[in-house]
Design a protein around this motif. Structure first.
Motif, PDB file in Angstrom:
ATOM      1  N   ALA A 107      56.824  44.387  15.618  1.00  0.00           N
ATOM      2  CA  ALA A 107      57.671  45.397  16.773  1.00  0.00           C
ATOM      3  C   ALA A 107      58.408  44.669  17.544  1.00  0.00           C
ATOM      4  O   ALA A 107      58.322  43.381  18.065  1.00  0.00           O
ATOM      5  CB  ALA A 107      56.987  46.244  17.324  1.00  0.00           C
ATOM      6  N   ARG A 130      62.690  50.653  20.351  1.00  0.00           N
ATOM      7  CA  ARG A 130      61.785  49.680  19.800  1.00  0.00           C
ATOM      8  C   ARG A 130      61.821  50.071  18.155  1.00  0.00           C
ATOM      9  O   ARG A 130      61.876  51.149  18.045  1.00  0.00           O
ATOM     10  CB  ARG A 130      60.465  49.597  20.423  1.00  0.00           C
ATOM     11  CG  ARG A 130      59.337  48.714  19.699  1.00  0.00           C
ATOM     12  CD  ARG A 130      58.171  48.847  20.192  1.00  0.00           C
ATOM     13  NE  ARG A 130      58.136  48.568  21.649  1.00  0.00           N
ATOM     14  CZ  ARG A 130      56.957  49.137  22.269  1.00  0.00           C
ATOM     15  NH1 ARG A 130      56.016  49.510  21.890  1.00  0.00           N
ATOM     16  NH2 ARG A 130      56.992  48.581  23.588  1.00  0.00           N
ATOM     17  N   TYR A 131      61.663  49.150  17.496  1.00  0.00           N
ATOM     18  CA  TYR A 131      61.798  49.060  15.910  1.00  0.00           C
ATOM     19  C   TYR A 131      60.507  48.470  15.437  1.00  0.00           C
ATOM     20  O   TYR A 131      60.016  47.218  15.826  1.00  0.00           O
ATOM     21  CB  TYR A 131      62.877  48.718  15.091  1.00  0.00           C
ATOM     22  CG  TYR A 131      62.689  48.675  13.894  1.00  0.00           C
ATOM     23  CD1 TYR A 131      62.964  50.152  13.129  1.00  0.00           C
ATOM     24  CD2 TYR A 131      62.415  47.800  12.996  1.00  0.00           C
ATOM     25  CE1 TYR A 131      62.827  49.915  11.910  1.00  0.00           C
ATOM     26  CE2 TYR A 131      62.238  47.668  11.741  1.00  0.00           C
ATOM     27  CZ  TYR A 131      62.323  49.072  11.124  1.00  0.00           C
ATOM     28  OH  TYR A 131      62.346  48.879   9.662  1.00  0.00           O
ATOM     29  N   SER A 132      59.573  49.086  14.855  1.00  0.00           N
ATOM     30  CA  SER A 132      58.404  48.670  14.147  1.00  0.00           C
ATOM     31  C   SER A 132      58.401  48.741  12.662  1.00  0.00           C
ATOM     32  O   SER A 132      58.790  49.702  12.081  1.00  0.00           O
ATOM     33  CB  SER A 132      57.071  49.310  14.958  1.00  0.00           C
ATOM     34  OG  SER A 132      57.227  50.609  14.768  1.00  0.00           O
TER      35      SER A 132
END
Length: 218
Positions: free
Chosen positions: A168, A183-185
């Motif tokens: 992430a 956020r990108y996970s």
């Protein structure tokens, strides 16, 4: 003279870079670096990128839980979190195995990210790190052409891999004790168990989520 100027410019660049990384993690009312604990919550936009589907759409979910920001030095912290987070996707099928229709995958995880937080400027940070999660609940819904929605009772949490893990990263803004961020996970493990119905429905798919959140630290 040129060497002196180059050395001066290099020193200034190093000092500027060091200053950017040395921005404080504390609020203006605090004189020392101190751990923070807080609550956070927000919205997830998730997908799974399943093969053999005619259309894929993001599913809106949520995230909520607790976080701790543990300063290591000025401008650098470790931030573990404990979240309840909803993932999944809406997938339109039209093939021989799955049939025709829209399946809605609702996968609810207990998630533990451990992030390195670096302040690039005062009140602005980037964070990156791994996460591990446990599938607490799952339900799959079949949306028929006439608009009716039915639960697929043959599929529940036991039909999916219980543990997921991935990476992430994102951006955050700290304003006093408040924090907002994105956020990108991305999961590194397949969602469905191979050799099962869930494995066929989610062939080679992994979790993918964009999370928008706000938090309050104490």
């Amino acid at each position: 003279m040129k060497k002196i100027m180059c050395a001066a410019l290099l020193s200034a660049a190093i000092l500027t870079g060091t200053s950017a990384l040395a921005q404080v993690q504390q609020t203006p009312d605090e004189s020392d670096l101190s751990p923070k604990f807080g609550i956070k919550g927000g919205v997830n936009l998730t997908n799974m990128y399943v093969q053999d589907v005619s259309d894929e759409n993001m599913k809106v979910g949520f995230n909520a839980g607790f976080f701790a920001k543990l300063p290591i030095t000025r401008g650098f912290s470790i931030q573990p979190e404990l979240l309840y987070t909803s993932k999944g996707a809406k997938e339109t099928y039209d093939n021989f195995i799955q049939g025709e229709g829209e399946y809605r995958f609702n996968l609810n995880y207990i998630e533990l990210p451990v992030l390195a937080v670096i302040n690039l400027a005062k009140n602005f940070n980037v964070h990156v790190g791994p996460y591990i999660s446990y599938l607490a609940a799952a339900n799959i819904k079949d949306l028929e052409d006439d608009g009716t929605i039915e639960d697929i009772t043959d599929l529940d949490a036991e039909n999916f891999n219980r543990f997921d893990y991935g990476v992430a990263g994102g951006l955050g803004i700290d304003i006093s004790n408040f924090t907002i961020g994105a956020r990108y996970s991305y999961g590194l493990r397949e969602i469905g168990k191979s050799g099962s119905l869930s494995g066929e429905l989610t062939r080679d798919s992994k979790n993918s989520a964009i999370s928008l959140y706000i938090g309050l630290g104490f």
